[in-house]
Design an enzyme around this catalytic site. Structure first.
Site, PDB file in Angstrom:
ATOM      1  N   HIS A 118      38.783   2.052  29.400  1.00 15.25           N
ATOM      2  CA  HIS A 118      37.592   2.612  28.750  1.00 15.25           C
ATOM      3  C   HIS A 118      36.466   2.928  29.739  1.00 15.25           C
ATOM      4  O   HIS A 118      35.523   3.639  29.385  1.00 15.25           O
ATOM      5  CB  HIS A 118      37.043   1.649  27.695  1.00 15.25           C
ATOM      6  CG  HIS A 118      37.961   1.443  26.533  1.00 15.25           C
ATOM      7  ND1 HIS A 118      38.465   2.489  25.784  1.00 15.25           N
ATOM      8  CD2 HIS A 118      38.482   0.306  25.987  1.00 15.25           C
ATOM      9  CE1 HIS A 118      39.245   2.003  24.831  1.00 15.25           C
ATOM     10  NE2 HIS A 118      39.286   0.693  24.928  1.00 15.25           N
TER      11      HIS A 118
ATOM     12  N   ASP B 286      48.081   1.603  25.172  1.00 14.63           N
ATOM     13  CA  ASP B 286      47.143   0.711  24.482  1.00 14.63           C
ATOM     14  C   ASP B 286      46.808   1.344  23.121  1.00 14.63           C
ATOM     15  O   ASP B 286      46.797   2.564  22.988  1.00 14.63           O
ATOM     16  CB  ASP B 286      45.884   0.561  25.332  1.00 14.63           C
ATOM     17  CG  ASP B 286      44.919  -0.490  24.808  1.00 14.63           C
ATOM     18  OD1 ASP B 286      44.898  -1.601  25.383  1.00 14.63           O
ATOM     19  OD2 ASP B 286      44.178  -0.194  23.844  1.00 14.63           O
TER      20      ASP B 286
ATOM     21  N   HIS C 228      44.085   1.591  21.689  1.00 12.20           N
ATOM     22  CA  HIS C 228      42.817   2.331  21.741  1.00 12.20           C
ATOM     23  C   HIS C 228      42.940   3.487  22.727  1.00 12.20           C
ATOM     24  O   HIS C 228      43.638   3.374  23.740  1.00 12.20           O
ATOM     25  CB  HIS C 228      41.683   1.398  22.192  1.00 12.20           C
ATOM     26  CG  HIS C 228      41.516   0.186  21.330  1.00 12.20           C
ATOM     27  ND1 HIS C 228      42.047  -1.049  21.664  1.00 12.20           N
ATOM     28  CD2 HIS C 228      40.890   0.031  20.137  1.00 12.20           C
ATOM     29  CE1 HIS C 228      41.747  -1.923  20.703  1.00 12.20           C
ATOM     30  NE2 HIS C 228      41.052  -1.295  19.770  1.00 12.20           N
TER      31      HIS C 228
ATOM     32  N   ASP D  67      47.966  -4.165  22.243  1.00 13.06           N
ATOM     33  CA  ASP D  67      47.236  -4.414  21.005  1.00 13.06           C
ATOM     34  C   ASP D  67      47.719  -3.542  19.841  1.00 13.06           C
ATOM     35  O   ASP D  67      47.141  -3.597  18.753  1.00 13.06           O
ATOM     36  CB  ASP D  67      45.714  -4.279  21.208  1.00 13.06           C
ATOM     37  CG  ASP D  67      45.332  -3.174  22.170  1.00 13.06           C
ATOM     38  OD1 ASP D  67      46.213  -2.345  22.508  1.00 13.06           O
ATOM     39  OD2 ASP D  67      44.163  -3.112  22.584  1.00 13.06           O
TER      40      ASP D  67
END
Ligand SMILES: [Zn+2]
Length: 341
Positions: free
Chosen positions: A129, A166, A168, A253
């Protein structure tokens, strides 16, 4: 006998603990402790353990502005605090972040130097991120992006493929290479959750158009969707791209037990994802390195990493590409439904 792969880590990565400023924070050192305990019980699967050295400023500056680096350093060394509603640092966090980025760099150097076919960085804080001048989403420096840029600038790679699985969207990595045709960035992520970027219509910009692949999937997506998108879109495109190096932003995740998202993968799903990427790298004859991102249920995370390393370190010959018509049609139906095609 050569090792199955190279596993990079450093004790400093255990000292970063956002709970010092936010007691319920999910990014805990126990995540790494669980991974290392399970791998240790399994003899590290025959992988060679390697020290993740600290990154030098010039490595961080491959992706980040010097003011961002200095701001993170000063915040940490003055005792830490909150950067945004999700991202907290303490005094040890700067050192942890240096070793996380440095591990990714050292792994990449070892892989492109021919020391091994596969590598894994069991490091934190995660990186995908983090943008050029902004820490966010638990991430301070973008470990994978730094490694990719190092490979191209200093280690002779001409093209790097980054697969971000991931749950996200890896907004920081996507932005770093948005306008570039020498880095293919592909992400499968759950739509409608943090950080909100990664629409399928975003395919990169300018000379980088077509070299960003965003595949948002609905909450509740199971492994058939993830595996079909991986095999029939991500890896198909990556094969044609012919990278010199494959990197995985390896977040776990999307596991069904994860508290931060709503996808429904299992440990074996990550084994299949990893196997597909590993087979691609084997067919291309190029090395593959994975860097830990998310995964917030420590026991499930550890099992996912174990399965991933087992698949990456396999010495079985790569499977030939044989599309599964059931998986393909289910993926196509999901894509059509979700993207209103
Ligand atoms: Zn994540």
């Amino acid at each position: 006998m050569p090792s199955a792969g190279l596993y990079f880590s450093h004790p400093a990565c255990l000292e970063h603990d956002p709970r010092a400023h936010m007691p319920e924070h999910p990014d805990t050192p126990e995540r790494l402790v669980a991974i290392e305990r399970l791998l240790s019980e399994r003899g590290w699967l025959g992988w060679e353990r390697c020290v993740a050295p600290p990154a030098e400023d010039r490595h961080l500056e491959l992706i980040h502005g010097s003011r961002h680096i200095e701001a993170i350093r000063e915040l940490c060394l003055s005792g830490g605090g909150g950067i945004d509603g999700d991202t907290f640092v303490g005094e040890p966090s700067y050192r942890a972040a240096l070793h996380a980025a440095g591990g990714a760099c050292e792994m990449t150097r070892a892989l492109l130097g021919g020391q091994a076919r596969v590598g894994f960085c069991g490091v934190r804080p995660s990186g995908h991120h983090a943008e050029r001048d902004r820490a966010m989403g638990f991430c301070l420096f973008n470990n994978v992006a730094i490694a990719a840029e190092l490979a191209i600038r200093e280690l002779g790679a001409q093209r790097v493929f980054i697969f971000d699985w991931d749950v996200h969207h890896g907004n920081g990595t996507a932005e770093a290479f948005r306008r570039r045709a020498d880095v293919l960035f592909a992400s499968i992520h759950q739509s409608g959750i943090y950080p909100g970027t990664g629409a399928a219509s975003d395919m990169g910009s300018g000379p980088g158009e077509g070299y960003t692949i965003n595949l948002p999937v609905p909450a509740g997506s199971e492994e058939d969707v993830w595996l079909a998108l991986s095999e029939h879109i991500v890896l198909a495109v990556a094969g044609a791209f012919e990278p010199d190096l494959v990197l995985i932003s390896a977040g776990f995740d999307a596991h069904r037990d994860d508290p931060l998202a709503g996808c429904r993968l299992q440990e074996s799903s990550f084994a299949e994802l990893a196997r597909g990427v590993r087979d691609l790298a084997e067919r291309l004859g190029v090395p593959l390195g994975a860097v830990l991102e998310g995964g917030y249920e420590p026991a499930a995370l550890a099992r996912c990493v174990l399965q991933t390393l087992t698949a990456l370190g396999s010495d079985e010959p790569p499977r030939s590409v044989a599309p599964d018509p059931v998986l393909t049609s289910r993926a196509a139906a999901t894509i059509a439904r979700h993207w209103s095609l």
